[in-house]
Design a protein around this motif. Structure first.
Motif, PDB file in Angstrom:
ATOM      1  N   ASP A 182     -17.071 -85.409 -64.648  1.00 28.47           N
ATOM      2  CA  ASP A 182     -17.492 -86.756 -64.244  1.00 28.47           C
ATOM      3  C   ASP A 182     -16.226 -87.543 -63.899  1.00 28.47           C
ATOM      4  OD1 ASP A 182     -18.172 -89.447 -64.180  1.00 28.47           O
ATOM      5  OD2 ASP A 182     -19.226 -89.455 -66.092  1.00 28.47           O
ATOM      6  N   GLY A 183     -16.089 -87.930 -62.627  1.00 29.42           N
ATOM      7  CA  GLY A 183     -14.936 -88.773 -62.257  1.00 29.42           C
ATOM      8  C   GLY A 183     -13.767 -88.008 -61.669  1.00 29.42           C
ATOM      9  N   ILE A 184     -13.974 -86.782 -61.333  1.00 33.07           N
ATOM     10  CA  ILE A 184     -12.929 -85.992 -60.672  1.00 33.07           C
ATOM     11  C   ILE A 184     -13.585 -84.888 -59.847  1.00 33.07           C
ATOM     12  CG2 ILE A 184     -12.588 -84.334 -62.590  1.00 33.07           C
ATOM     13  CD1 ILE A 184      -9.503 -84.649 -61.747  1.00 33.07           C
TER      14      ILE A 184
ATOM     15  N   ARG B 260      -8.124 -80.747 -53.514  1.00 31.82           N
ATOM     16  CA  ARG B 260      -7.341 -79.515 -53.287  1.00 31.82           C
ATOM     17  C   ARG B 260      -6.811 -78.974 -54.609  1.00 31.82           C
ATOM     18  NH1 ARG B 260      -5.074 -82.955 -49.262  1.00 31.82           N
ATOM     19  NH2 ARG B 260      -6.453 -82.824 -47.463  1.00 31.82           N
ATOM     20  N   GLY B 261      -6.273 -79.879 -55.440  1.00 32.54           N
ATOM     21  CA  GLY B 261      -5.744 -79.456 -56.746  1.00 32.54           C
ATOM     22  C   GLY B 261      -6.841 -78.887 -57.631  1.00 32.54           C
ATOM     23  N   PHE B 262      -7.978 -79.546 -57.630  1.00 33.83           N
ATOM     24  CA  PHE B 262      -9.121 -79.131 -58.466  1.00 33.83           C
ATOM     25  C   PHE B 262      -9.622 -77.756 -58.017  1.00 33.83           C
ATOM     26  CE2 PHE B 262     -13.752 -79.195 -59.373  1.00 33.83           C
ATOM     27  CZ  PHE B 262     -13.718 -79.398 -60.750  1.00 33.83           C
ATOM     28  N   ASP B 263      -9.798 -77.597 -56.712  1.00 32.51           N
ATOM     29  CA  ASP B 263     -10.277 -76.307 -56.174  1.00 32.51           C
ATOM     30  C   ASP B 263      -9.322 -75.178 -56.567  1.00 32.51           C
ATOM     31  OD1 ASP B 263     -12.396 -77.585 -55.057  1.00 32.51           O
ATOM     32  OD2 ASP B 263     -11.750 -77.400 -52.972  1.00 32.51           O
TER      33      ASP B 263
ATOM     34  N   PHE C 211     -18.551 -74.035 -59.278  1.00 30.78           N
ATOM     35  CA  PHE C 211     -19.222 -75.305 -59.547  1.00 30.78           C
ATOM     36  C   PHE C 211     -20.133 -75.709 -58.396  1.00 30.78           C
ATOM     37  CE2 PHE C 211     -16.772 -77.976 -56.649  1.00 30.78           C
ATOM     38  CZ  PHE C 211     -15.617 -77.223 -56.469  1.00 30.78           C
ATOM     39  N   ARG C 212     -21.103 -76.551 -58.719  1.00 30.64           N
ATOM     40  CA  ARG C 212     -21.962 -77.207 -57.736  1.00 30.64           C
ATOM     41  C   ARG C 212     -21.813 -78.707 -57.963  1.00 30.64           C
ATOM     42  NH1 ARG C 212     -21.631 -73.075 -56.173  1.00 30.64           N
ATOM     43  NH2 ARG C 212     -23.125 -71.518 -55.479  1.00 30.64           N
TER      44      ARG C 212
ATOM     45  N   PRO D  59      -1.591 -91.759 -61.139  1.00 34.21           N
ATOM     46  CA  PRO D  59      -0.913 -90.816 -60.245  1.00 34.21           C
ATOM     47  C   PRO D  59      -1.497 -89.397 -60.325  1.00 34.21           C
ATOM     48  CG  PRO D  59       0.679 -92.200 -61.365  1.00 34.21           C
ATOM     49  CD  PRO D  59      -0.649 -92.499 -61.996  1.00 34.21           C
ATOM     50  N   HIS D  60      -1.449 -88.749 -59.181  1.00 32.43           N
ATOM     51  CA  HIS D  60      -2.012 -87.412 -58.998  1.00 32.43           C
ATOM     52  C   HIS D  60      -1.582 -86.419 -60.089  1.00 32.43           C
ATOM     53  CE1 HIS D  60      -3.592 -84.102 -56.571  1.00 32.43           C
ATOM     54  NE2 HIS D  60      -2.498 -83.447 -56.885  1.00 32.43           N
ATOM     55  N   GLU D  61      -0.257 -86.355 -60.337  1.00 27.71           N
ATOM     56  CA  GLU D  61       0.263 -85.347 -61.277  1.00 27.71           C
ATOM     57  C   GLU D  61      -0.334 -85.550 -62.663  1.00 27.71           C
ATOM     58  OE1 GLU D  61       2.124 -87.115 -59.174  1.00 27.71           O
ATOM     59  OE2 GLU D  61       2.392 -85.409 -57.812  1.00 27.71           O
ATOM     60  N   ILE D  62      -0.501 -86.809 -63.055  1.00 28.05           N
ATOM     61  CA  ILE D  62      -1.011 -87.086 -64.414  1.00 28.05           C
ATOM     62  C   ILE D  62      -2.451 -86.605 -64.546  1.00 28.05           C
ATOM     63  CG2 ILE D  62      -1.590 -88.894 -66.099  1.00 28.05           C
ATOM     64  CD1 ILE D  62       0.785 -90.511 -65.085  1.00 28.05           C
ATOM     65  N   ILE D  63      -3.323 -87.005 -63.627  1.00 26.05           N
ATOM     66  CA  ILE D  63      -4.742 -86.634 -63.770  1.00 26.05           C
ATOM     67  C   ILE D  63      -4.918 -85.125 -63.614  1.00 26.05           C
ATOM     68  CG2 ILE D  63      -5.298 -87.278 -61.355  1.00 26.05           C
ATOM     69  CD1 ILE D  63      -7.718 -87.382 -64.356  1.00 26.05           C
ATOM     70  N   MET D  64      -4.130 -84.503 -62.731  1.00 31.47           N
ATOM     71  CA  MET D  64      -4.291 -83.057 -62.557  1.00 31.47           C
ATOM     72  C   MET D  64      -3.865 -82.309 -63.814  1.00 31.47           C
ATOM     73  SD  MET D  64      -5.805 -83.202 -59.759  1.00 31.47           S
ATOM     74  CE  MET D  64      -6.363 -81.522 -59.831  1.00 31.47           C
ATOM     75  N   GLN D  65      -2.810 -82.802 -64.466  1.00 29.89           N
ATOM     76  CA  GLN D  65      -2.362 -82.180 -65.715  1.00 29.89           C
ATOM     77  C   GLN D  65      -3.441 -82.337 -66.797  1.00 29.89           C
ATOM     78  OE1 GLN D  65       0.322 -80.380 -66.037  1.00 29.89           O
ATOM     79  NE2 GLN D  65      -0.018 -79.989 -68.227  1.00 29.89           N
ATOM     80  N   VAL D  66      -4.039 -83.527 -66.854  1.00 32.61           N
ATOM     81  CA  VAL D  66      -5.068 -83.803 -67.870  1.00 32.61           C
ATOM     82  C   VAL D  66      -6.280 -82.882 -67.661  1.00 32.61           C
ATOM     83  CG1 VAL D  66      -6.702 -85.555 -68.725  1.00 32.61           C
ATOM     84  CG2 VAL D  66      -4.335 -86.198 -68.241  1.00 32.61           C
TER      85      VAL D  66
END
Ligand code: AMP
Length: 196
Positions: free
Chosen positions: A96-98, A106-109, A119-120, A72-79
């Protein structure tokens, strides 16, 4: 970005590595990290560690990873957020992998903007057929549950072609992506990446 080196790897810029399963991302990441002092954040590896921890969260994560579904989105974004915050600003990170889908993008940005990191992206191009062949070979050596089952590998690849490719296209429009032919030897792919 103020950097006058001809290679992005000598600048204080993070790297996001994209490539379908089997494209050799992990191998290239380790070489790049060693030569150019990147700290690797490998989403799948981090999630597998959590899955093996025996915690309640681990059980949840495992139920997704073992089936080849995105957690789920919330878990990976928190990690990933915790991983970014745990590193000093001066430490370049190789992701690597996200991000793997547009929501994660959007969350990452947003996180990267908040902490002021640039980042590139590098995309190692490979056909799903070749990727599948390589992954099934790797399964014999590494013994990963989600690598040994063709149906699960195909599902992970489908996620890549249907969701992650949209992210790559978006970053391409922003001029952030360098494409490298992944059909070449490990050394040639590496040389291609380093040249950038
Ligand atoms: P990988 O080793 O990159 O193939 O990832 C293995 C598994 O970890 C995937 O099949 C997903 O279950 C999970 N995973 C890895 N990265 C992510 C991510 N960015 N978002 C959600 N799940 C992920």
């Amino acid at each position: 970005m103020f950097c006058f080196s001809p290679s992005i790897h000598n600048c204080y810029v993070d790297l996001v590595l994209f490539g379908i399963q089997g494209s050799g991302k992990g191998t290239q990441a380790r070489r790049l990290a060693k030569e150019f002092d990147y700290d690797i954040f490998e989403a799948g590896g981090e999630l597998r560690k959590i899955a093996a921890s025996g915690s309640k969260l681990g059980e949840t994560v495992k139920s997704y990873v073992d089936k080849g579904n995105l957690v789920p989105h919330e878990i990976i974004m928190q990690v990933v957020k915790e991983a970014i915050l745990a590193r000093p600003k001066s430490q370049k990170i190789l992701f690597d992998g996200i991000p793997r889908d547009l929501d994660q993008m959007r969350g990452f940005d947003q996180i990267m903007k908040e902490v002021g990191r640039e980042f590139r992206c590098i995309h190692i191009l490979l056909t799903p057929e070749e990727g599948l062949k390589r992954i099934l070979e790797r399964a014999k050596v590494e013994g990963r549950v989600d690598d040994a089952d063709t149906a699960i590998v195909e599902k992970r690849m489908e996620t890549f072609t249907e969701k992650t490719m949209l992210v790559i296209e978006e970053y391409k429009k922003q001029g952030k992506v360098i494409e490298i032919d992944g059909m070449k030897s490990v050394d040639e792919v590496y040389a291609g990446i380093v040249k950038e």
